[in-house]
Design an enzyme around this catalytic site. Structure first.
Site, PDB file in Angstrom:
ATOM      1  CG  HIS A 121      76.634  10.400  26.098  1.00  0.00           C
ATOM      2  ND1 HIS A 121      77.935  10.054  26.391  1.00  0.00           N
ATOM      3  CD2 HIS A 121      76.489  10.127  24.762  1.00  0.00           C
ATOM      4  CE1 HIS A 121      78.527   9.585  25.298  1.00  0.00           C
ATOM      5  NE2 HIS A 121      77.668   9.635  24.303  1.00  0.00           N
ATOM      6  CB  CYS A 132      52.834   4.360  30.844  1.00  0.00           C
ATOM      7  SG  CYS A 132      53.324   5.466  32.176  1.00  0.00           S
TER       8      CYS A 132
HETATM    9  P1  OAD Z   1      87.002   9.104  29.210  1.00  0.00           P
HETATM   10  O1  OAD Z   1      87.199   8.712  30.634  1.00  0.00           O
HETATM   11  O2  OAD Z   1      87.012   8.034  28.178  1.00  0.00           O
HETATM   12  O3  OAD Z   1      88.110  10.176  28.794  1.00  0.00           O
HETATM   13  C1  OAD Z   1      88.434  11.260  29.634  1.00  0.00           C
HETATM   14  C2  OAD Z   1      89.799  11.776  29.210  1.00  0.00           C
HETATM   15  O4  OAD Z   1      90.062  12.949  29.973  1.00  0.00           O
HETATM   16  C3  OAD Z   1      90.937  10.786  29.462  1.00  0.00           C
HETATM   17  O5  OAD Z   1      91.676  10.616  28.265  1.00  0.00           O
HETATM   18  C4  OAD Z   1      91.778  11.449  30.566  1.00  0.00           C
HETATM   19  O6  OAD Z   1      93.163  11.272  30.355  1.00  0.00           O
HETATM   20  C5  OAD Z   1      91.419  12.919  30.390  1.00  0.00           C
HETATM   21  N1  OAD Z   1      91.464  13.708  31.639  1.00  0.00           N
HETATM   22  C6  OAD Z   1      90.952  13.398  32.846  1.00  0.00           C
HETATM   23  N2  OAD Z   1      91.136  14.406  33.736  1.00  0.00           N
HETATM   24  C7  OAD Z   1      91.814  15.374  33.077  1.00  0.00           C
HETATM   25  C8  OAD Z   1      92.327  16.664  33.443  1.00  0.00           C
HETATM   26  N3  OAD Z   1      92.157  17.175  34.671  1.00  0.00           N
HETATM   27  N4  OAD Z   1      92.988  17.380  32.500  1.00  0.00           N
HETATM   28  C9  OAD Z   1      93.174  16.869  31.233  1.00  0.00           C
HETATM   29  N5  OAD Z   1      92.693  15.681  30.826  1.00  0.00           N
HETATM   30  C10 OAD Z   1      92.019  14.923  31.734  1.00  0.00           C
HETATM   31  O7  OAD Z   1      85.641   9.964  29.164  1.00  0.00           O
HETATM   32  P2  OAD Z   1      84.751  10.339  27.883  1.00  0.00           P
HETATM   33  O8  OAD Z   1      85.590  10.488  26.665  1.00  0.00           O
HETATM   34  O9  OAD Z   1      83.884  11.469  28.284  1.00  0.00           O
HETATM   35  O10 OAD Z   1      79.188   7.171  27.993  1.00  0.00           O
HETATM   36  O11 OAD Z   1      83.888   9.034  27.760  1.00  0.00           O
HETATM   37  C11 OAD Z   1      82.905   8.966  26.773  1.00  0.00           C
HETATM   38  C12 OAD Z   1      81.741   8.133  27.219  1.00  0.00           C
HETATM   39  O12 OAD Z   1      82.192   6.859  27.686  1.00  0.00           O
HETATM   40  C13 OAD Z   1      80.984   8.666  28.421  1.00  0.00           C
HETATM   41  O13 OAD Z   1      80.096   9.723  28.091  1.00  0.00           O
HETATM   42  C14 OAD Z   1      80.241   7.467  28.901  1.00  0.00           C
HETATM   43  C15 OAD Z   1      81.380   6.457  28.824  1.00  0.00           C
HETATM   44  O14 OAD Z   1      81.046   5.175  28.687  1.00  0.00           O
HETATM   45  C16 OAD Z   1      78.082   6.535  28.411  1.00  0.00           C
HETATM   46  O15 OAD Z   1      77.933   6.181  29.557  1.00  0.00           O
HETATM   47  C17 OAD Z   1      77.035   6.308  27.370  1.00  0.00           C
HETATM   48 ZN    ZN Z   2      54.229   4.156  33.807  1.00  0.00          ZN
END
Ligand code: OAD
Ligand code: ZN
Length: 251
Positions: A121, A132
């Site tokens: 990402h 540009c």
């Molecule tokens: P999510 O917020 O969807 O998932 C994070 C997961 O980590 C959740 O299921 C939580 O339960 C778990 N979690 C959080 N803290 C934790 C801990 N200390 N120990 C164990 N588990 C934990 O995040 P992503 O899967 O990274 O994209 O989200 C994917 C994408 O969605 C991101 O990169 C972003 C977002 O929209 C863009 O912005 C393009």
């Molecule tokens: Zn420019």
């Protein structure tokens, strides 16, 4: 000590080549909110991710993104890698871990010392003018955001956009990530809900064993999940590290 941590340490010991896919959950203990966890951005609504990270919304009005970006540069000065970021970096240094595929833009893998990081990402470290294409460094962007309340503009007056991947844009390093996932015999899926595509597809290319570590249940489209651990990432990997150290000392 848990049976799961012991099993995981055994899988690491037996593996020849390891890779990981990480998501926002690996950085929550560093103080960065995730998206879909209990304190995630979709719950707290501190920012609306659908507006802040949507490319068409950015073209219409980049202000909401830059409100987030200003907070990010403040946070970036102080955040430190977690135990698990460092654990993965040491595993890479030992030669077993071949690479880290991450959906995160916080660069905590690199701050922990990891070298092969595929930022699907993108990241804040470079930015470009949307008109540009002129490139700007993180330092330049930061200087602008600190000294001016305005959205950063290029010499040509085009809006400057960091090279992070917004909804509606192509992810980066997709082919490299698939190749890495397909080339290892052990693959970790850590701290990701695995609902955002195409990153969520990566585990389906793994032919080796998969270990999932996440607080909430993750449904993967893969039949080769050897271990699915619902626990705090750092608590779990501290235990795994304890087992690995114990085995090393007994050698
Ligand atoms: P999510 O917020 O969807 O998932 C994070 C997961 O980590 C959740 O299921 C939580 O339960 C778990 N979690 C959080 N803290 C934790 C801990 N200390 N120990 C164990 N588990 C934990 O995040 P992503 O899967 O990274 O994209 O989200 C994917 C994408 O969605 C991101 O990169 C972003 C977002 O929209 C863009 O912005 C393009
Ligand atoms: Zn420019």
């Amino acid at each position: 000590m848990s049976h799961e941590a012991q099993t995981c340490a055994g899988l690491i010991r037996e593996a020849n080549a390891i890779a990981v896919l990480t998501g926002a959950g690996i950085s929550t203990n560093a103080g960065i909110p995730d998206f879909r966890g209990p304190k995630g951005l979709y719950i707290t609504k501190k920012y609306d991710p659908d507006t802040v990270f949507d490319i068409n919304a950015f073209y219409r009005d980049p202000e909401p993104f830059y409100a987030f970006a200003r907070d990010f540069i403040e946070l970036e000065k102080t955040i430190k890698p977690t135990f698990t970021h460092s654990f993965l970096s040491k595993l890479e240094e030992s030669g077993k871990l071949k690479g880290n595929i991450t959906q995160n833009i916080d660069a905590l893998h690199q701050k922990a010392g990891s070298k092969n990081v595929l930022e699907m990402h993108g990241s804040f470290w470079t930015s470009r003018c949307v008109d540009c294409g002129k490139m700007y460094t993180y330092e330049k962007l930061k200087d602008h955001l600190i000294t001016s309340p305005n959205v950063p503009c290029c010499d040509c007056q085009g809006t400057i956009k960091p090279d992070i991947v917004f909804f509606g844009e192509n992810v980066k390093y997709f082919e490299e990530s698939i190749q890495l996932a397909a080339s290892v015999d052990l693959f970790f899926v850590i701290g990701t809900s695995c609902v955002v595509f195409p990153a969520a597809m990566i585990p389906s290319y793994v032919t080796g064993k998969i270990v999932v570590v996440n607080l909430s249940e993750v449904r993967l489209n893969a039949s080769n999940v050897s271990l699915a651990v619902q626990d705090d990432i750092d608590r779990f990997f501290k235990e795994v590290a304890g087992y690995l150290e114990k085995e090393n000392n007994e050698k």
